[in-house]
Design a protein around this motif. Structure first.
Motif, PDB file in Angstrom:
ATOM      1  N   ASP A 197      -4.025  59.562 -80.510  1.00 10.94           N
ATOM      2  CA  ASP A 197      -3.201  59.316 -79.537  1.00 10.94           C
ATOM      3  C   ASP A 197      -1.804  58.737 -79.922  1.00 10.94           C
ATOM      4  OD1 ASP A 197      -3.453  56.677 -80.345  1.00 10.94           O
ATOM      5  OD2 ASP A 197      -4.864  56.110 -78.743  1.00 10.94           O
ATOM      6  N   ASP A 229       4.544  59.768 -75.790  1.00 13.48           N
ATOM      7  CA  ASP A 229       3.274  59.388 -74.674  1.00 13.48           C
ATOM      8  C   ASP A 229       2.402  58.910 -75.498  1.00 13.48           C
ATOM      9  OD1 ASP A 229       2.339  59.369 -72.138  1.00 13.48           O
ATOM     10  OD2 ASP A 229       1.437  61.139 -72.379  1.00 13.48           O
ATOM     11  N   VAL A 230       1.537  57.894 -74.576  1.00 19.27           N
ATOM     12  CA  VAL A 230       0.379  57.270 -75.429  1.00 19.27           C
ATOM     13  C   VAL A 230      -0.517  58.221 -75.365  1.00 19.27           C
ATOM     14  CG1 VAL A 230      -1.224  55.443 -75.048  1.00 19.27           C
ATOM     15  CG2 VAL A 230       1.260  55.053 -74.600  1.00 19.27           C
ATOM     16  N   ARG A 267       0.137  53.332 -67.627  1.00 24.27           N
ATOM     17  CA  ARG A 267      -0.682  52.166 -67.860  1.00 24.27           C
ATOM     18  C   ARG A 267       0.551  50.999 -67.668  1.00 24.27           C
ATOM     19  NH1 ARG A 267      -5.539  53.187 -71.837  1.00 24.27           N
ATOM     20  NH2 ARG A 267      -3.711  53.516 -73.233  1.00 24.27           N
ATOM     21  N   TYR A 322       9.360  50.405 -74.129  1.00 26.93           N
ATOM     22  CA  TYR A 322       8.158  50.933 -73.386  1.00 26.93           C
ATOM     23  C   TYR A 322       8.511  51.283 -71.902  1.00 26.93           C
ATOM     24  CZ  TYR A 322       3.164  50.221 -72.589  1.00 26.93           C
ATOM     25  OH  TYR A 322       1.740  50.722 -72.316  1.00 26.93           O
ATOM     26  N   ASP A 332      -1.615  46.672 -72.461  1.00 23.30           N
ATOM     27  CA  ASP A 332      -1.026  48.142 -72.827  1.00 23.30           C
ATOM     28  C   ASP A 332       0.291  47.812 -73.537  1.00 23.30           C
ATOM     29  OD1 ASP A 332      -3.301  49.341 -72.011  1.00 23.30           O
ATOM     30  OD2 ASP A 332      -2.258  49.279 -69.964  1.00 23.30           O
ATOM     31  N   THR A 359       4.124  55.584 -70.703  1.00 26.03           N
ATOM     32  CA  THR A 359       2.596  55.592 -70.670  1.00 26.03           C
ATOM     33  C   THR A 359       2.463  55.471 -68.982  1.00 26.03           C
ATOM     34  OG1 THR A 359       0.803  54.115 -70.711  1.00 26.03           O
ATOM     35  CG2 THR A 359       2.683  53.017 -70.815  1.00 26.03           C
TER      36      THR A 359
END
Length: 224
Positions: free
Chosen positions: A58, A51-52, A81, A98, A86, A79
């Motif tokens: 982070d 997870d971001v 976002r 991603y 991003d 994420t």
């Protein structure tokens, strides 16, 4: 196969752990950046689901530290976002894939499976075409030893052309790869960024590496 899930939300962490376990993976979990970093130093994982947004530091910082330690375990970044910036930040930090929340769990398992099948990338090789060199890890670009400064998107376009050198890369593929969209009606953004690259490489150095293939796309080849 052993997977590390790094997620600070207990419910999501439990879902990921249970689902990956049912898919046949041995799963360890961490709820913050420092714990995850320590676990990667104590064990070898086939993949990380990261997870971001994490406490401690982070996911992006964790990725940077892993890659700096020469740990090249495949990483699927999660994420909430979904902007181009991003995605670029995650990929620049060293992510291999991603996935945006919310997601279908079957897709997550499929992506983890694909990353494990692909394996650890280790330190990526420098891409070359004639006098042009691009290092995906350090993000250094040079022509005949002279550095070339590129924006993140210019770098991404050139990286794609280098990886497909000698082949025509359609505009739609460049648009999807760099901007994350399948089409932009009436947009010439790809042509604009190719022009930027030509200004910084071909025109600046008096060479001809980037070629337009009318009605098809672009091709990068060594100068004749």
């Amino acid at each position: 196969m052993r997977v590390l899930v790094v997620e600070d939300q207990p419910k999501m962490r439990d879902v990921l752990c249970r689902g990956l376990g049912e898919a046949g993976y041995d799963v360890d979990t961490a709820a913050d950046g420092p714990t995850a970093l320590q676990l990667t130093r104590e064990a070898i994982y086939d993949a990380l689901v990261l997870d971001v947004m994490l406490p401690g530091f982070d996911g992006l910082e964790l990725l940077r530290r892993l890659r700096a330690d020469d740990v090249w375990t495949p990483v699927l970044m999660l994420t909430a976002r979904d902007t181009v910036s991003d995605r670029v930040s995650g990929l620049d930090a060293g992510a291999d894939d991603y996935l945006v929340k919310p997601f279908a769990f079957t897709e997550l398992v499929s992506r983890v499976r694909a990353l494990i099948r692909r394996g650890s990338t280790s330190h990526q090789v420098v891409l070359r075409c004639g006098p042009l060199e691009l290092d995906p890890t350090t993000r250094r670009v040079a022509l005949s030893g002279t550095p070339v400064e590129l924006s993140p998107r210019e770098f991404a376009v050139l990286d794609l052309l280098l990886r497909r050198q000698g082949h025509v890369v359609p505009r739609a593929e460049i648009l999807e790869h760099v901007w994350g969209v399948s089409s932009q009606e009436g947009s010439n953004v790809v042509d604009v960024y190719v022009k930027y690259l030509r200004d910084k490489i071909d025109r600046r150095f008096g060479t001809r590496l980037i070629h337009t293939v009318r009605g098809a796309g672009y091709r990068l080849t060594e100068p004749s």
